[in-house]
Design a protein around this motif. Sequence first.
Motif, short mmCIF file in Angstrom:
data_model
loop_
_atom_site.label_atom_id
_atom_site.label_comp_id
_atom_site.label_asym_id
_atom_site.label_seq_id
_atom_site.Cartn_x
_atom_site.Cartn_y
_atom_site.Cartn_z
N THR A 1 2.89 90.71 67.62
CA THR A 1 3.46 90.40 66.30
C THR A 1 4.66 89.49 66.44
N ALA A 2 5.56 89.81 67.36
CA ALA A 2 6.75 88.98 67.57
C ALA A 2 6.36 87.58 68.01
N TYR A 3 5.34 87.50 68.86
CA TYR A 3 4.93 86.19 69.39
C TYR A 3 4.33 85.30 68.31
N VAL A 4 3.35 85.82 67.56
CA VAL A 4 2.68 84.96 66.59
C VAL A 4 3.57 84.63 65.40
N GLU A 5 4.46 85.55 65.05
CA GLU A 5 5.38 85.25 63.93
C GLU A 5 6.32 84.11 64.31
N ARG A 6 6.61 84.01 65.61
CA ARG A 6 7.50 82.94 66.06
C ARG A 6 6.73 81.62 66.30
N GLU A 7 5.56 81.72 66.91
CA GLU A 7 4.84 80.53 67.35
C GLU A 7 3.90 79.95 66.31
N PHE A 8 3.41 80.76 65.39
CA PHE A 8 2.41 80.31 64.43
C PHE A 8 2.95 80.51 63.01
N THR B 1 1.53 97.96 82.68
CA THR B 1 2.65 97.88 83.62
C THR B 1 3.94 97.50 82.89
N ALA B 2 3.85 96.53 82.00
CA ALA B 2 5.04 96.10 81.26
C ALA B 2 5.58 97.23 80.39
N PHE B 3 4.69 97.92 79.69
CA PHE B 3 5.12 99.03 78.85
C PHE B 3 5.77 100.13 79.69
N SER B 4 5.15 100.45 80.84
CA SER B 4 5.66 101.52 81.70
C SER B 4 7.01 101.16 82.30
N SER B 5 7.30 99.86 82.44
CA SER B 5 8.57 99.44 83.03
C SER B 5 9.74 99.60 82.07
N GLY B 6 9.45 99.80 80.78
CA GLY B 6 10.50 100.04 79.81
C GLY B 6 11.05 98.80 79.14
N VAL B 7 10.44 97.63 79.35
CA VAL B 7 10.94 96.42 78.70
C VAL B 7 10.61 96.48 77.21
N SER B 8 11.31 95.70 76.42
CA SER B 8 11.08 95.68 74.97
C SER B 8 9.94 94.71 74.64
N PRO B 9 9.28 94.90 73.50
CA PRO B 9 8.21 93.97 73.10
C PRO B 9 8.70 92.53 72.95
N GLU B 10 10.00 92.35 72.69
CA GLU B 10 10.55 91.01 72.50
C GLU B 10 11.05 90.39 73.81
N SER B 11 10.95 91.11 74.91
CA SER B 11 11.44 90.61 76.20
C SER B 11 10.62 89.42 76.66
N ASP B 12 11.17 88.66 77.58
CA ASP B 12 10.46 87.50 78.12
C ASP B 12 9.14 87.92 78.76
N ALA B 13 9.16 89.03 79.50
CA ALA B 13 7.94 89.48 80.17
C ALA B 13 6.85 89.83 79.17
N ALA B 14 7.21 90.56 78.10
CA ALA B 14 6.22 90.95 77.10
C ALA B 14 5.73 89.74 76.31
N GLN B 15 6.62 88.80 76.04
CA GLN B 15 6.22 87.61 75.29
C GLN B 15 5.31 86.69 76.11
N VAL C 1 1.86 96.72 72.66
CA VAL C 1 1.08 95.48 72.62
C VAL C 1 1.12 94.88 71.22
N ARG C 2 0.92 95.73 70.21
CA ARG C 2 0.97 95.25 68.83
C ARG C 2 2.30 94.60 68.51
N ASP C 3 3.39 95.26 68.87
CA ASP C 3 4.71 94.74 68.53
C ASP C 3 5.01 93.43 69.27
N ALA C 4 4.56 93.33 70.52
CA ALA C 4 4.78 92.11 71.28
C ALA C 4 3.98 90.95 70.70
#
Length: 265
Positions: free
Chosen positions: A256-263, A171-185, A251-254
Amino acid sequence: MELSIQELAVLTGVTSRTLRHYDAIGLLPPSRIAANGYRHYDQGALGRLQRILLLRELGLGLPAIAAVLEQETSPAAALRSHVAWLRTEQKRVARLIVSVEKTITAEEQGEAIMAQDMFDGFDHTQYRDEVEQRWGKEAYASSDAWWRAKYAAGQVGWKEQVAALNHDWITAFSSGVSPESDAAQELARRHVEWLSSVPGTPAAVTTSASPGGTGGSAADVRGYVLGLAEMYVADERFVANYGGAEGAAFVRDALTAYVEREFQG
């Protein structure tokens, strides 16, 4: 060969209303619309409907099915992959039937039955070799024991959680949000939390390294999740879960952005 919408509904058990909905969303347009407005479907359309129904058997929603069909390069190649999956399921269901029949016989005769016989055919071990190769036998043993301890009700609930997460990714991908968006993160956070619920995995061992935790190696979590994220794109089983190659890449890009920031560290 060409069938009217009514004939196709009778043949397949798919209602005329559903077929019209598939047309409205672009999933299954008719091959011809007659002067009276009736929809007709040729052999190509019948083959496409067959693939749609097969993908629904796999548990995919309509947006995911549309994405998978869009990625197809050859109907025959797609059907071959479906056949392979169906043959695997056929063998598993045959084992399930034997398992249940043994339980019925034991119940009727007042006999004990071994637990491994009761649960033969359930698919909790299908990735055993892969898990042991990637993360070791101890990782598989821990996660397998955890899965068996859940019993049927807990296993169903866990599978529903996974299905909901996959649906939300699509659903998130279909909505057009970016992997770095709050919803994807937020989805990435949920995903890592879900991974941490499986004992024996690097995520389960070290998720205490996340914010608010008590220790552990952030590098282990980051490496584990990044490795899985790449697998989601490279492995067709995971690609299907996320609605196709583009959904899996999202999913991969989201993640990746999350773990690079949090871990970090």
